[in-house]
Motif scaffolding. Structure first.
Motif, PDB file in Angstrom:
ATOM      1  N   GLU A 274       1.218  -1.274  -0.551  1.00 15.87           N
ATOM      2  CA  GLU A 274       0.322   0.174  -0.072  1.00 15.87           C
ATOM      3  C   GLU A 274       1.004   1.274   0.045  1.00 15.87           C
ATOM      4  OE1 GLU A 274      -3.151   0.354  -0.503  1.00 15.87           O
ATOM      5  OE2 GLU A 274      -3.429  -1.877  -0.545  1.00 15.87           O
ATOM      6  N   GLU A 275       1.739   1.477   0.651  1.00 18.24           N
ATOM      7  CA  GLU A 275       2.972   2.447   0.931  1.00 18.24           C
ATOM      8  C   GLU A 275       3.345   3.011  -0.264  1.00 18.24           C
ATOM      9  OE1 GLU A 275       5.280   1.606   4.520  1.00 18.24           O
ATOM     10  OE2 GLU A 275       3.068   2.107   5.654  1.00 18.24           O
TER      11      GLU A 275
ATOM     12  N   ASP B 103       2.891   2.219  -3.274  1.00 15.50           N
ATOM     13  CA  ASP B 103       1.774   2.068  -4.423  1.00 15.50           C
ATOM     14  C   ASP B 103       0.836   3.529  -4.279  1.00 15.50           C
ATOM     15  OD1 ASP B 103       2.089  -0.076  -5.599  1.00 15.50           O
ATOM     16  OD2 ASP B 103       0.549  -1.577  -5.185  1.00 15.50           O
ATOM     17  N   SER B 104       1.147   3.932  -2.689  1.00 18.00           N
ATOM     18  CA  SER B 104       1.009   5.166  -2.466  1.00 18.00           C
ATOM     19  C   SER B 104       1.935   6.678  -2.652  1.00 18.00           C
ATOM     20  CB  SER B 104      -0.327   5.127  -1.782  1.00 18.00           C
ATOM     21  OG  SER B 104       0.963   5.011  -0.588  1.00 18.00           O
ATOM     22  N   GLY B 105       3.163   5.170  -2.557  1.00 17.17           N
ATOM     23  CA  GLY B 105       3.957   6.842  -2.977  1.00 17.17           C
ATOM     24  C   GLY B 105       5.082   7.145  -1.128  1.00 17.17           C
ATOM     25  N   ASP B 106       4.328   6.323   0.015  1.00 19.12           N
ATOM     26  CA  ASP B 106       4.131   7.363   1.094  1.00 19.12           C
ATOM     27  C   ASP B 106       5.911   6.879   1.107  1.00 19.12           C
ATOM     28  OD1 ASP B 106       2.617   8.060   1.682  1.00 19.12           O
ATOM     29  OD2 ASP B 106       1.544   6.404   2.485  1.00 19.12           O
TER      30      ASP B 106
ATOM     31  N   LYS C  27      10.636   5.157  -4.273  1.00 13.28           N
ATOM     32  CA  LYS C  27      10.091   4.344  -4.682  1.00 13.28           C
ATOM     33  C   LYS C  27      11.589   3.984  -5.457  1.00 13.28           C
ATOM     34  CE  LYS C  27       5.469   4.505  -5.559  1.00 13.28           C
ATOM     35  NZ  LYS C  27       3.911   4.977  -6.743  1.00 13.28           N
TER      36      LYS C  27
END
Length: 143
Positions: free
Chosen positions: A27-28, A30-33, A36
Motif C-alpha cells: 500500500e505504501e 503504491d501510494s508513494g509513502d 520508490k
C-alpha cells in the motif's frame, strides 16, 4: 521441482506472520509513502495485481528455494513483488501466476531490480523471458 507438504506449510506459516506487514508495504509503495525505485522507461502498462504467489528461485550459487511472495503489479513483460528477504539481480525465478478462472501458469523470468524497503522487506522487479497475455490474470476492465 518436488514440493514437500511440510516445506509448503513452513513457507506459508512464515509468510502469514509477515502478510500484514507486506500488505502495508505494498500500500505504501503504491501510494508513494516510501521511496520508490527509479522509474525506468517501460513499454507496457502496469496493472494492479496483488495475490500471494509461489516463486521458485534459482540462486546464482546453484541452490533452489520455493517461497511465497506478494505481487504488486503485472505487465506483459514483468512483475513487481515484495518479499521478506534479498534476492540478487540476475537470479532466475519461476512464478506461478493464478488465473481468474482457477489454476496457475508458471512464468520464467529474471530479477532485474531489488530495492531495500525496510527491515528484511525488499521490492523486486522480475522481467519475464517472453511477454505474456495478462488477460487471464487481471480483470477485463484493468487489462
Amino acid at each position: 521441482m518436488v514440493q514437500h507438504r511440510n516445506d509448503t506449510h513452513s513457507v506459508i506459516g512464515t509468510l502469514r506472520r509477515s502478510a500484514a506487514a507486506l500488505d502495508q508495504i505494498v500500500e505504501e509503495l503504491d501510494s508513494g509513502d516510501v521511496q520508490k525505485p527509479p522509474k525506468e522507461a517501460r513499454g507496457q502498462p502496469r496493472l494492479p495485481f496483488r495475490p500471494m504467489l509461489k516463486a521458485e528461485v534459482s540462486h546464482p550459487g546453484g541452490s533452489k528455494v520455493t517461497t511465497v511472495v506478494r505481487a504488486r503489479n503485472l505487465s506483459a513483460s514483468g512483475l513487481a513483488f515484495v518479499h521478506v528477504g534479498y534476492i540478487h539481480r540476475g537470479t532466475r525465478c519461476v512464478v506461478h501466476l493464478p488465473q481468474r478462472g482457477g489454476g496457475t501458469i508458471a512464468v520464467r523470468g529474471e530479477i532485474v531490480r531489488c530495492s531495500h524497503v525496510r527491515g528484511v522487506i525488499h521490492d523486486f522487479g522480475l522481467q519475464f523471458e517472453a511477454q505474456i497475455d495478462v488477460t487471464p490474470f487481471v480483470v477485463a476492465e484493468a487489462a
